[in-house]
Design a protein around this motif. Structure first.
Motif, mmCIF file in Angstrom:
data_model
loop_
_atom_site.group_PDB
_atom_site.id
_atom_site.type_symbol
_atom_site.label_atom_id
_atom_site.label_comp_id
_atom_site.label_asym_id
_atom_site.label_seq_id
_atom_site.Cartn_x
_atom_site.Cartn_y
_atom_site.Cartn_z
ATOM 1 N N UNK A 193 0.808 -1.235 0.000
ATOM 2 C CA UNK A 193 0.000 0.000 0.000
ATOM 3 C C UNK A 193 0.830 1.268 0.000
ATOM 4 N N UNK A 194 2.128 1.186 0.296
ATOM 5 C CA UNK A 194 2.971 2.379 0.343
ATOM 6 C C UNK A 194 2.920 3.128 -0.988
ATOM 7 N N UNK A 195 2.418 4.358 -0.956
ATOM 8 C CA UNK A 195 2.334 5.220 -2.144
ATOM 9 C C UNK A 195 1.415 4.682 -3.235
ATOM 10 N N UNK A 211 -2.570 -1.387 7.099
ATOM 11 C CA UNK A 211 -2.554 -0.285 8.058
ATOM 12 C C UNK A 211 -3.111 0.967 7.390
ATOM 13 N N UNK A 212 -4.277 1.426 7.864
ATOM 14 C CA UNK A 212 -4.910 2.588 7.257
ATOM 15 C C UNK A 212 -4.069 3.840 7.336
ATOM 16 N N UNK A 213 -3.177 3.908 8.313
ATOM 17 C CA UNK A 213 -2.323 5.101 8.444
ATOM 18 C C UNK A 213 -1.255 5.155 7.361
ATOM 19 N N UNK A 236 -10.375 0.565 11.643
ATOM 20 C CA UNK A 236 -11.268 1.650 12.034
ATOM 21 C C UNK A 236 -10.702 3.016 11.662
ATOM 22 N N UNK A 237 -9.359 3.113 11.665
ATOM 23 C CA UNK A 237 -8.738 4.401 11.355
ATOM 24 C C UNK A 237 -9.115 4.879 9.954
ATOM 25 N N UNK A 295 -9.144 10.807 0.143
ATOM 26 C CA UNK A 295 -9.087 9.348 0.209
ATOM 27 C C UNK A 295 -10.522 8.850 0.123
ATOM 28 N N UNK A 296 -10.784 7.974 -0.850
ATOM 29 C CA UNK A 296 -12.142 7.466 -1.050
ATOM 30 C C UNK A 296 -12.180 5.953 -0.849
#
Length: 329
Positions: A193-195, A211-213, A236-237, A295-296
């Motif tokens: 997911x990075x970038x 990780x949503x963050x 949840x984040x 972010x969608x």
């Protein structure tokens, strides 16, 4: 009655055809032009299985039908599919069955097309990097849908077992070579997911798979695999912090999807977290992405109108092309 196998469907229907069909289905659903009861789930404890019955009716197409999907894990020991499915299509003018087709591939196709439609509407046009989490039966169509709507340069593939990621990436690099994207296996969800501009999660996990963050500003996320209240792919984040949260069906998602039900139960979000349905975006009733930084999220559990419209369009094309076998019962 026309009988259509997976190979028959592939001969007459492309992923782009499927995305167009599903967009039509989403519009009809959100305009109230379809009858879509919640699916019926019958447990078969004697064989540790369950069967799901998904009926629906679309008046505009004079078509109705039901998809029957069973989940019998022990079938694998018998070397038969553990998730067999059939789609039964009826002529809405006469009420008789006009077509029976492979429901497993139909499900993969229309589910991938749903994510493709959402990605086309919600992701940034200049998206270049994709991430695919999960390499099961749904993964290929999810990947092809992503590639169909955006000119991606690379897609990173992650599953819990790196060997599966590697094998899947190798196979997809060959099978989807015409899209000119690099399909790369990676060893962690962070690396995937990075970038990444587009993230698709299609697993059966009961715990968040990324990780949503770590999600970049401007990314679009497709949450596909969580279709029961205790399944969760998105943490949840990201569910609480995303700028837009859209679904195939509010009613179905709020009844079945752990991705939203778990945060609601914890008091982190409310039902109002859902900004609308994809069909409402397509008809212009609501707005989607407002800036490149948004972010969608698209959350789907699947609804029968997707099956009926897609199956009807497949049936139409098969008749015109003379594909399939007729049976008189």
């Amino acid at each position: 009655m026309l009988l259509l196998t997976k190979e028959d469907i592939k001969k007459v229907f492309t992923m782009k055809d499927a995305i167009d069909a599903v967009k039509t289905a989403f519009k009809l659903y959100s305009e109230g032009k379809s009858v879509v009861p919640l699916r019926t789930n019958i447990d078969v404890p004697k064989f540790q299985g369950q069967s799901l019955f998904m009926p629906g009716y679309v008046e505009d197409l004079n078509s109705l039908g039901i998809k029957i999907v069973s989940v019998f894990p022990k079938n694998a020991q018998k070397n038969i599919p553990s998730v067999p499915a059939k789609m039964i299509l009826l002529d809405g003018t006469a009420g008789d069955v006009c077509c029976v087709m492979d429901g497993t591939y139909l499900t993969q196709l229309r589910t991938g097309a749903g994510s493709g439609a959402a990605t086309d509407i919600l992701s940034n046009k200049d998206s270049k990097i994709g991430a695919l989490i999960g390499t099961g039966g749904q993964a290929k169509c999810q990947l092809e849908a992503m590639l169909s709507v955006r000119e991606l340069e690379e897609v990173r593939v992650y599953s819990l077992e790196y060997e599966k990621s590697y094998e899947f990436a190798e196979n997809m690099q060959r099978e989807l070579k015409d899209y000119n994207a690099k399909i790369i296996p990676v060893k962690s969800s962070d690396e995937a997911v990075c970038n990444a501009d587009i993230i698709t999660a299609v697993t059966t996990s009961k715990n968040p798979v990324f990780d949503g963050k770590k999600v970049k500003k401007g990314a679009h996320i497709n949450g596909v695999g969580s279709y029961t209240p205790n399944m969760q792919e998105m943490d949840e984040y990201i569910v609480s912090k995303a700028d837009g949260f859209y679904v195939d069906s509010k009613e179905a998602v709020l009844s079945e999807a752990g991705d939203i039900l778990i945060p609601i139960d914890k008091g982190i979000v409310t039902k109002d977290r859902i900004d609308g349905e994809i069909g409402e975006l397509l008809t212009g009733k609501i707005k989607g992405r407002r800036s490149k930084e948004d972010i969608t999220i698209y959350k789907t559990v699947g609804i029968s109108v997707m099956d009926i419209v897609t199956a009807y369009k497949i049936y139409e094309k098969a008749l015109k092309m003379g594909i399939g076998v007729f049976a008189d019962i």
